[in-house]
Design a protein around this motif. Sequence first.
Motif, PDB file in Angstrom:
ATOM      1  N   MET A 144       0.976  -1.044   0.355  1.00  0.00           N
ATOM      2  CA  MET A 144      -0.201   0.171  -0.097  1.00  0.00           C
ATOM      3  C   MET A 144       0.854   1.068   0.139  1.00  0.00           C
ATOM      4  N   PHE A 145       2.243   0.856   0.484  1.00  0.00           N
ATOM      5  CA  PHE A 145       2.672   2.706   0.701  1.00  0.00           C
ATOM      6  C   PHE A 145       3.292   2.751  -0.866  1.00  0.00           C
ATOM      7  N   ARG A 146       4.006   0.810  -1.255  1.00  0.00           N
ATOM      8  CA  ARG A 146       4.113   1.579  -3.261  1.00  0.00           C
ATOM      9  C   ARG A 146       3.184   2.070  -4.195  1.00  0.00           C
ATOM     10  N   ARG A 147       2.057   1.823  -3.381  1.00  0.00           N
ATOM     11  CA  ARG A 147       0.666   1.766  -4.161  1.00  0.00           C
ATOM     12  C   ARG A 147       1.068   3.157  -4.385  1.00  0.00           C
ATOM     13  N   ALA A 148       0.616   3.445  -2.872  1.00  0.00           N
ATOM     14  CA  ALA A 148       0.282   5.504  -2.981  1.00  0.00           C
ATOM     15  C   ALA A 148       1.364   6.166  -3.790  1.00  0.00           C
ATOM     16  N   ALA A 149       2.377   5.408  -3.303  1.00  0.00           N
ATOM     17  CA  ALA A 149       3.730   6.190  -4.010  1.00  0.00           C
ATOM     18  C   ALA A 149       3.762   6.653  -5.729  1.00  0.00           C
ATOM     19  N   ILE A 150       3.311   4.787  -6.145  1.00  0.00           N
ATOM     20  CA  ILE A 150       3.054   4.535  -7.938  1.00  0.00           C
ATOM     21  C   ILE A 150       1.677   6.215  -8.311  1.00  0.00           C
ATOM     22  N   ASN A 151       1.169   6.352  -7.570  1.00  0.00           N
ATOM     23  CA  ASN A 151      -0.372   6.978  -7.676  1.00  0.00           C
ATOM     24  C   ASN A 151       0.133   8.376  -7.630  1.00  0.00           C
ATOM     25  N   ALA A 152       1.160   8.751  -6.708  1.00  0.00           N
ATOM     26  CA  ALA A 152       1.161   9.923  -7.033  1.00  0.00           C
ATOM     27  C   ALA A 152       2.357  10.313  -7.389  1.00  0.00           C
ATOM     28  N   ALA A 153       3.504   9.716  -8.391  1.00  0.00           N
ATOM     29  CA  ALA A 153       4.306   9.227  -9.650  1.00  0.00           C
ATOM     30  C   ALA A 153       3.699  10.178 -10.304  1.00  0.00           C
ATOM     31  N   LEU A 154       2.307   9.208 -10.848  1.00  0.00           N
ATOM     32  CA  LEU A 154       1.799   9.202 -11.630  1.00  0.00           C
ATOM     33  C   LEU A 154       0.892  10.536 -11.752  1.00  0.00           C
ATOM     34  N   GLY A 155       0.942  10.725 -11.094  1.00  0.00           N
ATOM     35  CA  GLY A 155      -0.360  12.213 -10.741  1.00  0.00           C
ATOM     36  C   GLY A 155       0.931  13.637 -11.524  1.00  0.00           C
ATOM     37  N   SER A 156       1.982  13.064 -11.004  1.00  0.00           N
ATOM     38  CA  SER A 156       3.379  14.204 -11.072  1.00  0.00           C
ATOM     39  C   SER A 156       3.955  14.324 -12.497  1.00  0.00           C
ATOM     40  N   ALA A 157       3.151  12.898 -13.255  1.00  0.00           N
ATOM     41  CA  ALA A 157       4.386  12.325 -14.335  1.00  0.00           C
ATOM     42  C   ALA A 157       3.299  12.973 -15.436  1.00  0.00           C
ATOM     43  N   ARG A 158       1.837  12.798 -15.381  1.00  0.00           N
ATOM     44  CA  ARG A 158       0.922  13.328 -16.095  1.00  0.00           C
ATOM     45  C   ARG A 158       0.839  14.232 -15.819  1.00  0.00           C
ATOM     46  N   SER A 159       0.856  16.037 -15.028  1.00  0.00           N
ATOM     47  CA  SER A 159       1.157  16.903 -15.334  1.00  0.00           C
ATOM     48  C   SER A 159       2.219  17.604 -15.423  1.00  0.00           C
ATOM     49  N   PHE A 160       3.411  16.902 -15.692  1.00  0.00           N
ATOM     50  CA  PHE A 160       4.582  16.994 -16.577  1.00  0.00           C
ATOM     51  C   PHE A 160       5.037  16.927 -17.836  1.00  0.00           C
ATOM     52  N   TYR A 161       4.284  15.879 -18.683  1.00  0.00           N
ATOM     53  CA  TYR A 161       4.116  15.690 -19.765  1.00  0.00           C
ATOM     54  C   TYR A 161       2.849  16.843 -19.910  1.00  0.00           C
ATOM     55  N   SER A 162       2.021  16.625 -19.916  1.00  0.00           N
ATOM     56  CA  SER A 162       0.753  17.609 -20.297  1.00  0.00           C
ATOM     57  C   SER A 162       1.388  19.565 -20.689  1.00  0.00           C
ATOM     58  N   THR A 163       2.281  19.587 -19.425  1.00  0.00           N
ATOM     59  CA  THR A 163       2.972  20.842 -19.767  1.00  0.00           C
ATOM     60  C   THR A 163       4.454  20.614 -21.026  1.00  0.00           C
ATOM     61  N   LEU A 164       4.776  19.650 -21.015  1.00  0.00           N
ATOM     62  CA  LEU A 164       5.770  19.532 -21.878  1.00  0.00           C
ATOM     63  C   LEU A 164       5.593  19.104 -23.229  1.00  0.00           C
ATOM     64  N   GLY A 165       4.314  19.059 -23.182  1.00  0.00           N
ATOM     65  CA  GLY A 165       3.638  18.995 -24.667  1.00  0.00           C
ATOM     66  C   GLY A 165       2.552  20.110 -25.075  1.00  0.00           C
ATOM     67  N   LYS A 166       2.437  21.290 -24.169  1.00  0.00           N
ATOM     68  CA  LYS A 166       1.830  21.968 -24.060  1.00  0.00           C
ATOM     69  C   LYS A 166       2.837  22.738 -24.701  1.00  0.00           C
ATOM     70  N   TRP A 167       4.053  23.152 -24.554  1.00  0.00           N
ATOM     71  CA  TRP A 167       5.667  23.802 -24.644  1.00  0.00           C
ATOM     72  C   TRP A 167       6.075  23.033 -26.096  1.00  0.00           C
ATOM     73  N   ARG A 168       5.945  22.309 -26.266  1.00  0.00           N
ATOM     74  CA  ARG A 168       6.223  21.899 -27.910  1.00  0.00           C
ATOM     75  C   ARG A 168       5.394  21.994 -28.686  1.00  0.00           C
ATOM     76  N   LYS A 169       4.566  21.910 -28.588  1.00  0.00           N
ATOM     77  CA  LYS A 169       2.707  22.933 -29.478  1.00  0.00           C
ATOM     78  C   LYS A 169       3.666  23.992 -29.304  1.00  0.00           C
ATOM     79  N   ARG A 170       3.798  25.264 -28.335  1.00  0.00           N
ATOM     80  CA  ARG A 170       4.098  26.065 -28.772  1.00  0.00           C
ATOM     81  C   ARG A 170       5.232  26.351 -29.643  1.00  0.00           C
ATOM     82  N   LYS A 171       6.379  25.387 -29.211  1.00  0.00           N
ATOM     83  CA  LYS A 171       7.744  25.839 -30.107  1.00  0.00           C
ATOM     84  C   LYS A 171       7.219  25.228 -31.705  1.00  0.00           C
ATOM     85  N   GLU A 172       6.769  24.390 -32.410  1.00  0.00           N
ATOM     86  CA  GLU A 172       6.833  24.157 -32.673  1.00  0.00           C
ATOM     87  C   GLU A 172       5.416  25.044 -33.855  1.00  0.00           C
TER      88      GLU A 172
END
Length: 502
Positions: free
Chosen positions: A85-113
């Motif tokens: 349960m410790f592992r799963r909580a950490a996985i979900n937290a990491a997923l949240g951070s990753a989703r937010s990071f990649y969505s920001t990155l995607g928007k940046w790439r679009k602006r760059k393009e």
Amino acid sequence: MAKATTTIRQVLNYQADYAAWFAANQDLYNQTCSFYFGVIQAHEKVLDLSNKEALTVLEKLTHTTQSNPHPIMPLSEIAEDIPAMFRRAAINAALGSARSFYSTLGKWRKRKEKAQTKGKKFTERPPVPPRSWNKSATLYAGQWKERAGSSIMIKVWTGSVWSWVKVRITGREIPAGVEMGSPQLIRKGNHWWLHTPVEKQFKSPAKIEKQVTTNAQTKICSVDLNLDQHLAVCTVRTVEGSILATTFISGGRWVNGLRKKQLGRIARNRRKTSIIVEGEQDNADLWRKIRNTDDHIAHLVSARIVQFAKQHEASILVFEHLGNLKPAKGTYSKRGNSKRAFWMKGRIFKYAKYKAYNEGIITSWVNPRNTSRECARCHSLVARYEEGKPAEGYTYGAPLVWCHQCGMKGNSDRNASLVIGQRLVARYQKPLKEKPPTPLVAERAEQSAGVVISQVAKSVGTRPSNGSARHGDHNEHGTAQETGTGMVAPVSDIACQLRLPF
Ligand SMILES: [Zn+2]
């Protein structure tokens, strides 16, 4: 049914050495989050999956079991025996951070393009993945047990072993009739707290249209948000038009001053260090301070708005639409200041919306066009001016308004809040909304009236200004009305009206 979530914050009391264990537990949690963020970076495709599916895939990639003896990136490299349960909580937290990071990155790439296809130079720095992790450990069921009113057992990593510890809880109790989420172990300074999200179900409030069209006594709280001294001016009215209360929420000057000082400091630091390291946020501490101040103020102001609406039994909250940012001209700190003030307005709206919803109050917005320029009584354009100056023209941000058509005189922010309320009602009563014609004669009247007013303004200048007298922090005016609301005074009567104690 509707749902409302809030967080119950409770102080923990524990043996002195537990604090070090909680810290060790949080360190391990962050190492685990960071590890899984790395796994996700190496397998970006998992982000296309739902959280539940992604969890399964990530466990398969990392968790050693009999049927999966050689995972590709074993979690055991971080630590052995991490509870599921410790592992799963950490996985979900990491997923949240990753989703937010990649969505920001995607928007940046679009602006760059977009910039590159237009042949423009693109200098914006790309978002960077988190370099350090400072998340609070979420305790999934299995990491805590035996929760009672004043105590809870939690399973923590002490730095050497996993151990169940009992801690005392003080502070606000979990209210009855709510559904509890997973608590978090939060460090505040040197002390540890337990934050528990709770969900309350309640009857969904009726749609605005229904509330406005079926009950003339429905109370609406309209809010004018500003960038100057009055961060918010709220007025409560009924659908049929009685104005019940107004409040001024102050503090804008203080916030602007503070922010300007910090932005000035950043500008000076930037001038001193001519090299800005690629990908590194300069003056990170100062920026954080500014963000925290803004966020804090937004929470205070929004909470105050909702409290006021609730106190006066309003069931609808209405703002003007924030529109797009019109950048200010001027120095770096001035431009930055107006930009941040704009963001803060957005945050006040966002926070007020969810806080209101938790109280069963629905939020809406209306067209912002000319809300500050329109007379709340007769819908003509008003003159906006400073205390002691002629009541003519339109001085942006000035505190007073005067309507040459109907003689309404009052505080400009309050007038705007009244107009905002009217627009919401008008949306559902279209046939009733009519704008009086503005004949050409009015222009001449305005000019001569301007002279009258300027003389009167001088003669009343020694009285305490109605501006400062009424604008105390959180100052409320039960049924305060502008001069003779409802009266349509000819221009010659204005002088008399001005002597009324408004
Ligand atoms: Zn008017």
